[in-house]
Design a protein around this motif. Structure first.
Motif, short mmCIF file in Angstrom:
data_model
loop_
_atom_site.label_atom_id
_atom_site.label_comp_id
_atom_site.label_asym_id
_atom_site.label_seq_id
_atom_site.Cartn_x
_atom_site.Cartn_y
_atom_site.Cartn_z
N THR A 12 -5.09 4.65 -5.73
CA THR A 12 -4.64 4.82 -4.33
C THR A 12 -5.82 4.79 -3.37
O THR A 12 -5.73 4.21 -2.28
CB THR A 12 -3.88 6.15 -4.19
N VAL A 70 1.02 4.51 -2.67
CA VAL A 70 0.94 5.93 -2.29
C VAL A 70 2.18 6.68 -2.78
O VAL A 70 2.08 7.81 -3.31
CB VAL A 70 0.77 6.08 -0.77
N GLU A 110 -6.65 1.31 -2.83
CA GLU A 110 -5.65 0.65 -1.97
C GLU A 110 -5.84 1.02 -0.51
O GLU A 110 -5.50 0.23 0.38
CB GLU A 110 -4.24 1.03 -2.44
N HIS A 111 -6.35 2.21 -0.22
CA HIS A 111 -6.64 2.57 1.18
C HIS A 111 -7.61 1.55 1.78
O HIS A 111 -7.41 1.08 2.91
CB HIS A 111 -7.25 3.96 1.26
N TRP A 122 0.84 -1.21 0.00
CA TRP A 122 0.00 0.00 0.00
C TRP A 122 0.87 1.26 0.00
O TRP A 122 0.61 2.20 -0.75
CB TRP A 122 -0.91 -0.02 1.23
#
Length: 850
Positions: free
Chosen positions: A824, A730, A827-828, A726
């Motif tokens: 992103t 980012v 992915e959070h 992750w």
């Protein structure tokens, strides 16, 4: 800054020029026209997709109604053998399934897709291709589920498919798999529509239409779409658990292996009771939209209606256990859920009283829509009273699973949903066809349906009190139910005849009938601003709205829109364009280009449908092939239709207002679509978390001894690697923003093996101690959580490679980087999922002292 512009003080438009207007209209028509002939199936305009949805939903309603007539014919007399017991079980299961999943919810989506853009004064919804994709999923899944009865393999376990009968293949055949996988596929359509509608209401309002100025219909759409987002995912989680037990023998509902059949009931009714209000609220929205028109004045208590709709939605998620009062739950639970079930009558009553107050302070024009609306209120109020009765635990113990509940259910749903829907069909028929329905036929249809309905279902209260159970195939003369059942059967056929009259009235050719006048009902809402005959672009120019009933309170509006004096009056670049506004105050943010006609949505829906259908027969190789086809179509769709770099950074949209032609982050509709979708995904995951804690509370030996827990060191290594993947994503976003295209691609590619190593560590943690999902429910839950993580990582890897390819192709750049920002955001959610799973598998057993 656009947010500082006072829209009411925009400079005046240029003088009207007939030739310029004709040229603008020609370009708009070319941009927004739908394909003709066989290519029509590639259309994505909301006006076409909404009509397809509407007609298909009514087709499934007709099918389900015919099944109901067979059920009533079987029960007309004692000891009847018209149909076999096996076929009868299939009939009532498919009747309930089709009515609830293929009509009641899709009809809300159909009406919303059809009329919401025009009510908002918008060109279309933000993702027209997503709407088309959802429709094709709905059609394919519905035909698959309903068609099963013609091959003798229809589901036969009831529309709520209770375990353990449904979980053991020895007691239920292929029909249960068809129900599970077919409905899971249809739920994809429902969630896609919910995402489209939420983003549409929040981001596609016309400039100036602040939240407090939104029409009531838009508020109801927002509330109901949000309910779908939180209600359907727990059922998807339950479907996954049940199908894994049926297909692979995993131990979720088998008591002998530490499972619990009550878990299915909880997951089903966490979905099932909010669905009652998901069905009811959209129809109330139709009445709330029609009533001011025929009263000739704004709705009384606008804000109270909005607050009560939100209150109903909130309370509906705390009522599910009142379907389970007879399962032996603790008395404290029974008291809480009984009180919550009574409390929901308060916000529901507020809406009804506001409707009555509006009728009392004005002289309501008599009309066929108001006839249906009045009948709806009468039936629904009666159904609500019986609902208060079954919400009381002592009475529910007596009436549970009897025909009293059947009567209550139909009074609530047909009064609360069907009659308002018929009122809406009559009301918006001129909007769709520019013709009017026959009033005399409409009145005949109403009285036949109203009388037939009460004749059919009112006696069922008595048969239920007399002890007639639900789902009974036949009965003896000595039971004393014969006369009441015959009356109910006659009433059902009268109701069906009334619907036939209504259907003929709707479908009757009106080619030579004159076109209706514009705004034929003299309504105040924006959907009636369309020209007659209509055009495919929705509205001629997007107006500035500063009132709740603009057609009443902004008298110059129609002429200004027709002359193209507001925003986006032209399509110079030949693109389909909309204006996206901010959520609170509807200030214009940017110009969005939306996708036009495409076969990609149909191809993606066909491949995904094949995945679910073929998986029913456990043909896994073919399932994977069609799964790859679905991924291919979807990536092609996204590559050619989303986040394209515009030919110019800004555009003059009219009246001197200049807006960007690209947006990213929370300003963009794509970001909101990802956020809303992942919220629904997280809700499904919470269904699995709920299952884990349900087992822990219900089974004293759910957590095993230390030696049978997943190995701690691989669990820690796995979560560290997953969080590191992750972090690399980012970092890739930040590096790209600073111009590092190559480094960003490397970071995205590097996150893939890092995530694979993390998942591998978790696989090792469960394997090394010999956890077997077919042995105990704990083992099955551990592997299910790891499987959930694996599915999300697989999707994540595809998205990483897709975004890296977009960077390499020069489509995702430091200036135009919506793709990597949305990745992103995804992915959070994946990282949060990984941390929660680690807490369940490693930290929670430690806290419990295992």
């Amino acid at each position: 800054m656009t947010n500082e512009i006072d829209l009411s003080q925009l400079p005046p438009p240029p003088p009207y020029d007939k030739e310029r207007d004709a040229a603008q209209r020609s370009r708009l028509l070319k941009a927004w026209e739908a394909p003709r002939g066989w290519r029509h199936v590639s259309a994505v305009n909301n006006s076409f997709v909404g009509k397809w949805y509407l007609l298909t939903s009514f087709a499934f309603f007709t099918f389900a109604g015919m099944l109901a007539l067979l059920i009533r014919a079987q029960l007309a007399v004692p000891e009847n053998d018209l149909v076999s017991q096996s076929l009868f079980n299939q009939l009532f299961t498919l009747h309930g399934t089709a009515m609830m999943f293929l009509f009641a919810v899709p009809i809300f989506e159909a009406v919303a897709i059809l009329i919401l853009p025009e009510i908002l004064g918008a060109r279309d919804l933000p993702f027209p291709r997503l709407s088309a994709f959802g429709y094709w999923c709905f059609l394919i899944g519905g035909v698959f589920v309903c068609g099963s009865i013609f091959f003798g393999v229809a589901p036969d376990g009831g529309w709520f498919m209770y375990t353990p009968l449904s979980s053991d293949p020895r007691f239920s055949g292929l029909g249960t798999d068809i129900w599970l996988l077919g409905l899971s596929f249809i739920e994809v359509s429902s969630i896609a529509a919910a995402v489209e509608l939420i983003v549409g209401v929040l981001k596609s309002r016309p400039p100036g239409m602040r939240l407090n100025l939104m029409p009531l219909y838009c508020w109801y759409v927002l509330v109901v779409a949000g309910m779908i987002l939180f209600a359907f995912p727990p059922l998807i989680a339950g479907d996954l658990l049940l199908e894994m037990e049926r297909a692979f023998g995993w131990a979720f509902f088998d008591v002998d292996r530490g499972g619990d059949p009550l878990l299915w009931q909880h997951l089903f009714w966490i979905f099932g009771h909010p669905e009652v209000y998901i069905i009811f609220l959209p129809s109330i929205a139709l009445i709330a939209t029609m009533l001011p028109t025929f009263a000739g004045r704004p709705m009384v208590g606008h804000s109270w209606i909005v607050l009560s709709a939100v209150g109903v939605a909130f309370l509906s998620f705390g009522l599910w256990v009142h379907h389970m009062f007879t399962t032996g739950l603790p008395e404290i639970s029974l008291s809480f859920f009984s009180a919550a079930s009574e409390a929901v009558a308060v916000p529901t009553g507020i809406q009804i009283f506001c409707f009555i107050a509006t009728m009392l302070v004005a002289k309501v024009r008599p009309s066929v829509p108001m006839l249906f609306a009045g009948g709806a209120l009468a039936i629904f109020v009666f159904g609500g009273l019986t609902g208060v009765m079954v919400a009381l635990v002592p009475f529910d113990w007596q009436a549970h699973d009897s025909y009293f509940v059947v009567a209550h259910l139909h009074y609530t749903l047909i009064g609360g949903m069907l009659f308002p829907l018929f009122a809406g069909v009559v009301y918006w028929y001129p909007f769709v066809t520019q013709k009017k329905m026959n009033d005399r036929a409409g009145k005949w249809a109403f009285w036949l349906m109203f009388g037939g309905f009460n004749l059919a279902f009112l006696p069922m209260h008595w048969t239920g009190v007399m002890g007639m159970p639900r789902r009974v195939w036949t009965y003896d003369l000595s039971d004393g139910w014969a006369v009441l059942n015959m009356v109910s059967t006659v009433g059902s056929f009268v109701f069906a005849f009334g619907f036939l009259v209504f259907a003929v009235n709707v479908l009757w050719p009106r080619g030579k009938a004159p076109l209706v006048e514009r705004n034929t009902w003299n309504a105040g809402t924006m959907e009636w601003s369309g020209e007659v005959p209509d055009n495919p672009w929705g509205v001629r120019s997007i107006p500035y709205i500063h009132t709740r009933y603009p057609l009443w309170e902004q008298p110059e509006l129609l002429g200004q829109m027709d002359r193209g004096e507001w925003l986006l009056p032209d399509a110079e670049e030949g693109k389909r364009e909309m204006i996206v506004t901010d959520i609170l105050d509807a200030r214009p943010l940017f110009v969005q280009r939306v996708g036009g006609p495409s076969f990609l949505t149909l191809g993606a829906a066909v491949c995904l449908g094949a995945v679910f259908i073929i998986a029913t027969f456990h043909l896994w190789t073919l399932t994977l092939i069609f799964g790859a086809g679905f991924v291919g179509f979807t990536l092609w769709w996204l590559w050619t239709g989303t986040a394209q770099i515009p030919e110019k950074p800004v555009k003059d949209v009219g009246r001197g207002l200049v807006l960007p032609t690209y947006a990213q982050g929370s300003r963009a509709v794509g970001w909101w679509a990802v956020f809303i979708t992942m919220t629904g995904d997280m809700t499904a995951f919470m269904g699995l978390v709920f299952s884990y804690f349900f087992y822990w509370t219900a089974l004293p030996d759910f957590l095993p001894e230390v030696a049978k827990l997943p190995a701690m060191l691989p669990l820690v290594a796995g979560v560290v690697l997953l969080v590191a993947a992750w972090a690399m994503t980012v970092a890739a976003r930040e590096v790209l923003a600073r111009g590092g295209r190559g480094a960003s691609m490397a970071l995205l590619a590097g996150a893939v093996p890092l995530g694979a190593l993390g998942l591998g560590a978790w696989y090792w943690a469960a394997s090394v101690v010999g956890l077997d999902p077919t042995v105990t429910s704990f083992d099955a839950m551990v592997w299910m959580l790891i499987l959930w993580m694996g599915l999300h990582l697989l999707l994540s890897w595809v998205m990483h490679l897709y975004v890296a390819a977009r960077i390499w192709a020069g489509i995702c750049t430091p200036e135009y980087r919506a793709d990597i920002i949305n990745l992103t955001l995804f992915e959070h959610f994946v990282a949060v999922t990984a941390v929660v799973i680690f807490a369940l598998l490693a930290l929670f057993p430690l806290l419990m002292g295992v």
